[in-house]
Structure formats: C-alpha cells, structure tokens
Design a protein around this motif. Structure first.
Motif, mmCIF file in Angstrom:
data_model
loop_
_atom_site.group_PDB
_atom_site.id
_atom_site.type_symbol
_atom_site.label_atom_id
_atom_site.label_comp_id
_atom_site.label_asym_id
_atom_site.label_seq_id
_atom_site.Cartn_x
_atom_site.Cartn_y
_atom_site.Cartn_z
ATOM 1 N N PRO A 76 1.236 0.867 15.494
ATOM 2 C CA PRO A 76 1.434 2.017 16.393
ATOM 3 C C PRO A 76 1.231 1.715 17.879
ATOM 4 O O PRO A 76 1.905 2.308 18.721
ATOM 5 C CB PRO A 76 0.402 3.031 15.902
ATOM 6 C CG PRO A 76 0.078 2.634 14.512
ATOM 7 C CD PRO A 76 0.293 1.164 14.393
ATOM 8 N N TYR A 108 11.219 1.985 4.986
ATOM 9 C CA TYR A 108 11.665 1.689 6.351
ATOM 10 C C TYR A 108 12.885 0.768 6.313
ATOM 11 O O TYR A 108 13.029 -0.036 5.394
ATOM 12 C CB TYR A 108 10.523 1.046 7.145
ATOM 13 C CG TYR A 108 9.301 1.933 7.227
ATOM 14 C CD1 TYR A 108 9.340 3.124 7.945
ATOM 15 C CD2 TYR A 108 8.126 1.603 6.552
ATOM 16 C CE1 TYR A 108 8.235 3.954 8.007
ATOM 17 C CE2 TYR A 108 7.008 2.431 6.615
ATOM 18 C CZ TYR A 108 7.064 3.609 7.336
ATOM 19 O OH TYR A 108 5.971 4.428 7.390
ATOM 20 N N ASP A 155 -0.996 -5.774 7.017
ATOM 21 C CA ASP A 155 -0.102 -5.044 6.111
ATOM 22 C C ASP A 155 1.269 -5.736 6.076
ATOM 23 O O ASP A 155 1.833 -6.037 7.133
ATOM 24 C CB ASP A 155 0.050 -3.600 6.604
ATOM 25 C CG ASP A 155 0.680 -2.702 5.543
ATOM 26 O OD1 ASP A 155 1.775 -3.039 5.042
ATOM 27 O OD2 ASP A 155 0.082 -1.663 5.211
ATOM 28 N N PRO A 156 1.790 -6.023 4.868
ATOM 29 C CA PRO A 156 3.075 -6.730 4.800
ATOM 30 C C PRO A 156 4.251 -5.987 5.443
ATOM 31 O O PRO A 156 5.265 -6.620 5.767
ATOM 32 C CB PRO A 156 3.307 -6.928 3.289
ATOM 33 C CG PRO A 156 2.309 -6.077 2.599
ATOM 34 C CD PRO A 156 1.184 -5.810 3.548
ATOM 35 N N VAL A 157 4.139 -4.689 5.667
ATOM 36 C CA VAL A 157 5.259 -3.969 6.313
ATOM 37 C C VAL A 157 5.528 -4.455 7.735
ATOM 38 O O VAL A 157 6.573 -4.163 8.299
ATOM 39 C CB VAL A 157 5.070 -2.423 6.340
ATOM 40 C CG1 VAL A 157 5.031 -1.857 4.937
ATOM 41 C CG2 VAL A 157 3.853 -2.034 7.151
ATOM 42 N N GLY A 176 -3.068 4.079 4.478
ATOM 43 C CA GLY A 176 -2.226 3.290 3.589
ATOM 44 C C GLY A 176 -0.851 2.959 4.134
ATOM 45 O O GLY A 176 -0.028 2.385 3.406
ATOM 46 N N ASP A 177 -0.592 3.303 5.385
ATOM 47 C CA ASP A 177 0.729 3.036 5.955
ATOM 48 C C ASP A 177 0.628 3.076 7.487
ATOM 49 O O ASP A 177 0.283 4.118 8.050
ATOM 50 C CB ASP A 177 1.722 4.107 5.474
ATOM 51 C CG ASP A 177 3.152 3.852 5.962
ATOM 52 O OD1 ASP A 177 3.356 2.983 6.832
ATOM 53 O OD2 ASP A 177 4.054 4.553 5.468
ATOM 54 N N ILE A 207 8.152 -2.789 10.455
ATOM 55 C CA ILE A 207 7.752 -1.809 11.473
ATOM 56 C C ILE A 207 6.619 -2.372 12.332
ATOM 57 O O ILE A 207 5.855 -3.226 11.893
ATOM 58 C CB ILE A 207 7.336 -0.450 10.875
ATOM 59 C CG1 ILE A 207 6.108 -0.585 9.964
ATOM 60 C CG2 ILE A 207 8.504 0.183 10.123
ATOM 61 C CD1 ILE A 207 5.457 0.749 9.613
ATOM 62 N N ARG A 231 0.976 5.577 0.778
ATOM 63 C CA ARG A 231 0.340 6.524 1.671
ATOM 64 C C ARG A 231 -0.605 7.450 0.921
ATOM 65 O O ARG A 231 -0.289 7.962 -0.144
ATOM 66 C CB ARG A 231 1.430 7.328 2.385
ATOM 67 C CG ARG A 231 1.054 7.695 3.783
ATOM 68 C CD ARG A 231 2.160 8.452 4.449
ATOM 69 N NE ARG A 231 3.115 7.592 5.143
ATOM 70 C CZ ARG A 231 3.839 8.004 6.187
ATOM 71 N NH1 ARG A 231 3.708 9.245 6.628
ATOM 72 N NH2 ARG A 231 4.697 7.193 6.758
ATOM 73 N N THR A 233 -4.996 3.642 10.042
ATOM 74 C CA THR A 233 -3.769 3.356 9.276
ATOM 75 C C THR A 233 -4.081 2.648 7.966
ATOM 76 O O THR A 233 -3.387 2.853 6.971
ATOM 77 C CB THR A 233 -2.772 2.526 10.109
ATOM 78 O OG1 THR A 233 -3.381 1.319 10.538
ATOM 79 C CG2 THR A 233 -2.275 3.308 11.309
ATOM 80 N N GLU A 234 -5.149 1.808 7.939
ATOM 81 C CA GLU A 234 -5.487 1.128 6.690
ATOM 82 C C GLU A 234 -6.083 2.113 5.689
ATOM 83 O O GLU A 234 -5.892 1.976 4.484
ATOM 84 C CB GLU A 234 -6.401 -0.081 6.972
ATOM 85 C CG GLU A 234 -5.596 -1.184 7.670
ATOM 86 C CD GLU A 234 -6.414 -2.376 8.176
ATOM 87 O OE1 GLU A 234 -7.574 -2.536 7.768
ATOM 88 O OE2 GLU A 234 -5.853 -3.143 8.988
ATOM 89 N N MET A 264 0.856 -1.201 0.000
ATOM 90 C CA MET A 264 0.000 0.000 0.000
ATOM 91 C C MET A 264 0.882 1.238 0.000
ATOM 92 O O MET A 264 1.995 1.214 0.492
ATOM 93 C CB MET A 264 -0.870 0.012 1.253
ATOM 94 C CG MET A 264 -2.099 -0.848 1.123
ATOM 95 S SD MET A 264 -3.326 -0.447 2.380
ATOM 96 C CE MET A 264 -2.635 -1.254 3.815
#
Lengths: 141, 148
Positions: free
Chosen positions: B57, B50, B36-38, A75-76, B54, A3, A71-72, A1
């Motif tokens: 939050p 990054y 999310d794959p991050v 996008g980040d 990560i 931002r 956050t979804e 995704m």
C-alpha cells in the motif's frame, strides 16, 4: 493467504503485536527502493548538522512496517483502502548490529459499512510513541 | 516566510506516464520485509483475484513523492526545504497498484497554514491510469520548521 472475514472481527479485537528491528542496512535498502535519498536517513554527520540526535528512519519506512501489521492480519495487502499517520517522534537507528526497534500494536476501533473495519495503531520505539493518529481502514471478506 | 493562501487549490499539469514494473514492486516489498507472494508471484496474485502482482500500500509514495516535487519547483512556493519534515501522510486506495499499470499523477495544493512559526503545506497527488481510472490519492503534509 486469504482475506479475513468481517464476521471474525469485533470492536476491540487486538492485532498480534509485532516488534521490528531497524538497522542502517534496512534504511539504505528502503532509500533505494523508494527513491528517498535524504541523507538524514543514512549519514550521521548530516543528521547531527540539522539538529537530530542521529540517523533516523524514513517516516514512510515506519508507516510501511506498521501497515504490514494490518495487511498481514487482514490476509491481503490489497485490503488496505485508507491509511493515515501523523509523524510524531523520529525513530533513531544507531550504527550498531542491534540498530533501532519499532513496536506496533493494533486494535479494531470501529466496524464500518461494506465489511470494512477501522484499525487504530499504536507505534512506539524505545517506549516513545512515534506515530499518532495512525489509522487504517481495511476491506474484509 | 509565510506561504500565500492563494496557493490553495493550485493544480499542476499531470506527470509523465509511470509504468509499474514487477521488479520495482518486488524490490519495494523486500525493502519493507513484505513477503506475501502476491507481491512477487503473478500466479499467486491472480489466485487472489488480481490481474498481476500488486504493490504494497505505501509503494505509492515512490510515485507520488516525485510527482509532488512539482510544488517544490514552483517559484511562488517559498519554503525553506532544508527545514522541511514530513508531518502527516494519508493514502486512499481505490484499488491496489498492479504491475503493468500505466499511471499518471496530478498534484494539487490542498492546504496552507502557519502554526507557531511553522509553515504547513498539504499536497494531494491523485493517481489514475492513463485512461482515467482512479487508483489512489496520496495526501502529504510537510512542515517547514520556523527559524530559531
């Protein structure tokens, strides 16, 4: 995704509403991952003893699910720079297959400097508001 | 019992170093349903800018809750912990927590109040790398409900 761009956002922009089922298994998994093993989040007997109507979700689990809505949308997960909630009512999680539920709505309340936006969240369970003053600031592209 | 207002501003020695692991981040992400794959794939995280995967939050709580326990162990802080509930939580992120980060948490008592027979204790945990780069601050307000 990638931002979301600040230019695609305006005051009043609504985030997609999300409904999350919350089961006992979710609470046990969250307890393990977070290290918060307070028994009111998994043990009915203890929850009743301290005057709760039953097992309740971790406030921080509720905060995490509501944070995902932001956050979804942005996008980040790294876009969230400020996040505040006040825990109002508990989220009851009955010991059945359905469990409890959490409904999260969000709306852009302000555009800030440096492509930042403030999102105000409305988080309810069974129609009752469970968080108040739930606000997130995201850094957009 | 009311909390002593002189506690405001009291700071505790920094925590031991906490090393953020990829496995712990993935476990936490799974627990909150963040796909999310991050959070899991270092290549995806690097593509997003990054240095490594990560953390979500609110992952910071796994570290800051433990750090704030130093306050609960302070003999000058008289709080009935069996009556404590989490009142408010705030995170300020300077950047996301990242696998490989070696972090140190420093806890400070930010506010003490009594409202309607309840004791309110606000702690702030500042998280920085061991080299001193600020990463995040977590502010927690705990409410000790007054006896019936």
């Amino acid at each position: 995704m990638s931002r979301l761009a600040a230019s695609d956002v305006a005051v009043g922009t609504e985030l997609p509403e999300r409904v999350f089922p919350v089961t006992r298994a979710d609470l046990v998994r969250y307890a393990g991952a977070s290290g918060d093993f307070n028994p009111i989040h998994w043990n009915e007997r203890v929850a009743l003893e301290v005057g709760l109507p039953g097992v309740i979700a971790h406030g921080m689990f509720t905060m995490a699910l509501a944070g995902r809505v932001v956050t979804e949308w942005a996008g980040d997960p790294g876009a969230l720079v400020e996040y505040h909630v006040r825990f109002g009512r508990p989220v009851l999680v009955p010991d059945d297959h359905a469990g409890g539920e959490l409904t999260v709505r969000g709306r852009v309340a302000a555009l800030l400097e440096d492509n930042r936006a403030r999102v105000d969240l409305t988080v309810t369970s069974q129609g009752d508001k469970v968080l108040s003053l739930a606000r997130a600031v995201v850094a957009l592209a | 019992m009311a909390l002593d207002r002189d506690l405001v501003g009291r700071s505790y020695p920094p925590s031991a170093v906490y090393e953020v692991g990829r496995g712990k981040i993935a476990e936490f992400a799974t627990a909150i349903g963040a796909d999310d794959p991050v959070h899991r794939d270092p290549d995806a995280a690097r593509a997003a800018g990054y240095p490594d995967v990560i953390a979500p939050p609110t992952f910071a709580i796994a570290l800051t809750l433990e750090a704030a326990n130093v306050v609960l162990g302070d003999p000058d802080v008289s709080l009935d912990y069996s009556r404590v509930v989490h009142g408010e939580q705030r995170f300020t992120h300077h950047r996301p927590m990242c696998a490989g980060d070696r972090l140190v948490a420093t806890t400070t008592i930010e506010a003490v109040r009594s409202i309607g027979g309840n004791d309110l204790l606000t702690t702030r945990v500042d998280v920085a790398t061991e080299d001193g780069e600020p990463v995040c601050a977590a502010t927690s307000m705990l409410v000790a409900r007054g006896g019936a």
